[in-house]
Design a protein around this motif. Structure first.
Motif, mmCIF file in Angstrom:
data_model
loop_
_atom_site.group_PDB
_atom_site.id
_atom_site.type_symbol
_atom_site.label_atom_id
_atom_site.label_comp_id
_atom_site.label_asym_id
_atom_site.label_seq_id
_atom_site.Cartn_x
_atom_site.Cartn_y
_atom_site.Cartn_z
ATOM 1 N N CYS A 1 84.279 29.009 117.409
ATOM 2 C CA CYS A 1 83.396 28.011 116.794
ATOM 3 C C CYS A 1 84.023 26.611 116.898
ATOM 4 C CB CYS A 1 83.128 28.349 115.329
ATOM 5 S SG CYS A 1 81.987 27.181 114.537
ATOM 6 N N CYS B 1 75.507 29.464 112.854
ATOM 7 C CA CYS B 1 75.935 28.221 113.507
ATOM 8 C C CYS B 1 74.885 27.793 114.549
ATOM 9 C CB CYS B 1 77.287 28.424 114.180
ATOM 10 S SG CYS B 1 77.980 26.896 114.897
ATOM 11 N N ASP C 1 75.558 26.806 117.381
ATOM 12 C CA ASP C 1 76.121 27.182 118.685
ATOM 13 C C ASP C 1 75.117 28.005 119.503
ATOM 14 O OD1 ASP C 1 77.682 28.792 120.649
ATOM 15 O OD2 ASP C 1 79.387 27.772 119.716
ATOM 16 N N HIS D 1 81.096 32.899 113.582
ATOM 17 C CA HIS D 1 81.272 33.393 114.947
ATOM 18 C C HIS D 1 82.594 32.945 115.550
ATOM 19 C CE1 HIS D 1 80.568 29.696 117.395
ATOM 20 N NE2 HIS D 1 79.981 29.295 116.282
HETATM 21 ZN ZN LIG Z 1 80.021 27.434 115.569
#
Ligand SMILES: [Zn+2]
Length: 207
Positions: free
Chosen positions: A105, A41, A43, A102
């Motif tokens: 998210c 991701c 992130d 993860h």
């Molecule tokens: Zn994420």
């Protein structure tokens, strides 16, 4: 952190780590041969190189909202994930692909709660149409776990499974997996407790 901080970080890196590994960097300048591709991701909390302690040249990474792989589509669209996958598998000949989900998210949560439903591109619509890749998984998860924390965790895990299934729709992936030349893995990094859970068969087990 702002760009000015990033530049400070670069000066430190250039003066220390880069100096220490000069030879390695000049070797890397001639090419890369990572053995594993990681799809993670975007992130900011889940950088695969940090989590796995990987050095430059060691993992080929694609990051996007909710670590998704779309299915193989020959529709004239511009497919960033598919392009990276094609390059990693057919040119770099990576031996493994890991889909890394993860905890907490935001992309998964937007799908779970449908918070971006009916938004236009630029107002949430791009994300909404990207994470609708998880719509089928969402229905199943919501029916079983609801839209709270349990549902969130379940959809984070289901999302990894969806991406793994979609990977197999790429002919160049499928043929290599069936020939034993490529292995696919799934995992979820929890953030909260620092735990990595790896997909074993149909369930995620503590690594
Ligand atoms: Zn994420």
């Amino acid at each position: 952190m702002h760009f000015s901080d990033l530049k400070e970080g670069y000066y430190r890196f250039r003066g220390t780590e880069w100096q220490q590994e000069r030879e390695r960097w000049s070797e890397l300048a001639t090419g890369q041969s990572p053995k594993v591709m990681v799809i993670a991701c975007s992130d900011s909390r889940v950088d695969p190189a940090t989590i796995f302690g990987a050095r430059p040249g060691e993992i080929f990474v694609v990051r996007n909202v909710a670590n998704l792989v779309p299915p193989f589509e020959d529709d004239g669209g511009r497919h960033g994930v598919s392009a990276a996958l094609e390059f990693a598998v057919t040119k770099l000949e990576v031996e493994e692909v890991l889909v890394l989900g993860h905890g907490a998210c935001g992309g998964v949560n937007a799908c779970l709660t449908q918070s971006l439903a009916n938004t236009k591109p630029g107002e949430g619509g791009f994300v909404a149409h990207w994470i609708d890749l998880l719509d089928d998984a969402r229905e199943k998860v919501v029916a079983e776990h609801g839209t709270g924390p349990e549902g969130q965790k379940a959809l984070e895990q289901e999302g990894v499974k969806v991406s793994l299934q979609n990977l197999m729709t790429f002919p160049f992936v499928k043929e290599r997996v069936e020939a034993g030349k490529l292995k696919l893995h799934g995992a979820v990094f929890a953030i909260e407790d620092g735990r990595l859970r790896v997909l074993e068969g149909d369930t995620f087990e503590n690594a």
